[in-house]
Design a protein around this motif. Structure first.
Motif, short mmCIF file in Angstrom:
data_model
loop_
_atom_site.label_atom_id
_atom_site.label_comp_id
_atom_site.label_asym_id
_atom_site.label_seq_id
_atom_site.Cartn_x
_atom_site.Cartn_y
_atom_site.Cartn_z
N LYS A 25 38.36 65.99 57.27
CA LYS A 25 38.78 66.58 58.55
C LYS A 25 39.45 65.49 59.39
N ALA A 26 40.55 65.86 60.04
CA ALA A 26 41.26 64.90 60.88
C ALA A 26 41.96 65.64 62.00
N ALA A 27 42.16 64.95 63.12
CA ALA A 27 42.92 65.54 64.22
C ALA A 27 44.39 65.18 64.06
N GLN A 28 45.25 66.12 64.37
CA GLN A 28 46.68 65.85 64.35
C GLN A 28 47.38 66.80 65.33
N PHE A 29 48.67 66.54 65.57
CA PHE A 29 49.49 67.48 66.32
C PHE A 29 50.81 67.68 65.60
N ARG A 30 51.30 68.93 65.65
CA ARG A 30 52.57 69.26 64.97
C ARG A 30 53.75 69.22 65.91
N LEU A 47 46.65 69.55 69.96
CA LEU A 47 45.77 68.89 69.00
C LEU A 47 45.01 69.92 68.18
N GLU A 48 44.90 69.68 66.89
CA GLU A 48 44.16 70.59 66.01
C GLU A 48 43.41 69.79 64.96
N ILE A 93 38.34 67.25 70.79
CA ILE A 93 39.28 66.17 71.09
C ILE A 93 40.28 66.56 72.19
N SER A 94 40.65 67.84 72.26
CA SER A 94 41.60 68.25 73.31
C SER A 94 41.02 67.98 74.70
#
Ligand SMILES: NC(=O)c1ccc[n+]([C@@H]2O[C@H](COP(=O)([O-])OP(=O)(O)OC[C@H]3O[C@@H](n4cnc5c(N)ncnc54)[C@H](OP(=O)(O)O)[C@@H]3O)[C@@H](O)[C@H]2O)c1
Length: 316
Positions: free
Chosen positions: A2-7, A15-16, A281-282
């Motif tokens: 699992k990791a946080a990222q943004f597209r 953030l997702e 995280i958001s």
């Protein structure tokens, strides 16, 4: 993992949490099972597209991490599997279950993962900028922006070097600043007069952590732009011929291995204002972006990985 990222660049809502392939360490790298990941102001600036380190989209997030080594790359001799380490995630991908680290150090014995994750970027950045200003015994240093992560670390490292520190913080944080060992003034209109009341001949050096548009005042107080460094005001640095300190000019990661002495001697401490689980995280970014965190906020990542061995090193 699992990791946080943004597209896309944007607000905290971009953030997702996604599933990404588990990374494996290359030469000189270690992989850690991340237990905690600090959030510094760089994270929300990158997410908004205000800073660009050359990464495209989608983009991972998170530099400050602490956890337990579970794989080592070729040539690694400083740590072994099971060691507790803190450091800076390669490629800024630390808000995740696993992270690769080139720059790391053992976590000082009295620190848990959360406190350790609050420190790496701040230690490196503060050390680099104090070196650039030549801060040492007897120097009178003014720091603009002392309440956050880098500011709080810079105050204490400068005092440990024998400097006298005058720090600018909000009205609610004057006592906090005294606790760190600095002489507080409030920022805002009239700051220069308040500094001169404490140091009538001005200061020897000034560090702008906040980037709040006060470089002319800092230059006047420090006797010229050559005695000022900013960490956050790129445009002001160009305009006023002040040095903008960037990690791209060279790093001071040695600071991570050195901080244990001050911590164990009770001479260094950075508060963690609040922790959040990774999937919040958001909200953590929202709070960081508001700009008044005392110390750091930190993401906590639960020890759920099936690859873990039974080892007391997983405990905080
Ligand atoms: N150049 C580099 O190598 C480098 C590396 C990392 C980060 N940075 C930059 O360094 C800056 C600080 O990062 P950080 O993570 O330490 O930030 P942070 O923890 O989010 O700092 C927040 C603090 O800034 C203070 N502040 C807000 N407005 C202020 C003002 N007008 N005057 C003085 N202080 C003010 C607040 O203090 P009060 O609550 O007392 O108002 C707050 O606690 C950011 O701009 C970041 O992008 C630069």
């Amino acid at each position: 993992m699992k990791a946080a990222q943004f597209r896309r660049f944007g607000g905290p809502e971009v953030l997702e949490i996604v599933d990404l392939p588990d990374p494996h360490p290359g030469p000189g790298q270690v992989r850690i099972v991340v237990r905690a990941a600090g959030i510094n102001a760089t994270e929300w600036k990158l997410r908004k597209g205000l800073l660009n380190f050359g990464d495209g989209l989608p983009q991972t997030t998170g530099r400050d991490v602490a956890g337990v080594v579970d794989e080592v790359g070729e040539g690694v001799t400083d740590v072994v599997v099971g060691d507790r380490v803190f450091g800076v995630s390669d490629d800024g991908a630390g808000a995740a279950e696993l992270a690769l680290l080139t720059h790391r150090a053992p976590i000082p014995p009295s620190l848990g993962f959360v406190d350790a994750a609050s420190l790496p970027v701040a230690l490196e950045t503060a050390t680099r900028s104090l070196d650039q200003l030549g801060v040492g015994p007897g120097v009178i240093l003014l720091i603009n922006g002392t309440t956050g992560g880098i500011g709080g670390v810079a105050v204490q490292l400068a005092i440990a070097r024998g400097a006298r520190v005058i720090g600018a913080a909000g009205a609610a944080n004057q006592d906090y600043l005294r606790l760190l060992g600095a002489e507080p003034v409030t920022y805002g209109e009239g700051m220069a007069d308040r500094v001169r009341a404490l140091a009538p001949d001005g200061v020897d050096a000034a560090l702008d952590v906040a980037g709040s548009g006060v470089l002319p005042e800092l230059i006047a107080l420090a006797g010229g732009p050559q005695n000022v460094v900013t960490l956050a005001d790129i445009d002001g640095a160009k305009q006023h011929e002040v040095r903008f300190s960037s990690g791209f000019q060279g790093h001071a990661f040695h600071a991570l291995a050195k901080i244990g002495g001050l911590i164990e001697a009770g001479r260094f401490w950075l508060p963690v204002e609040r922790t959040y689980p990774l999937d919040e995280i958001s909200e953590a970014h929202r709070v960081s972006e508001h700009g008044h965190v005392r110390g750091r906020i930190v993401l906590v990542i639960p020890p759920l990985r099936s690859i873990w061995r039974t080892c007391s090193c997983w405990l905080d």
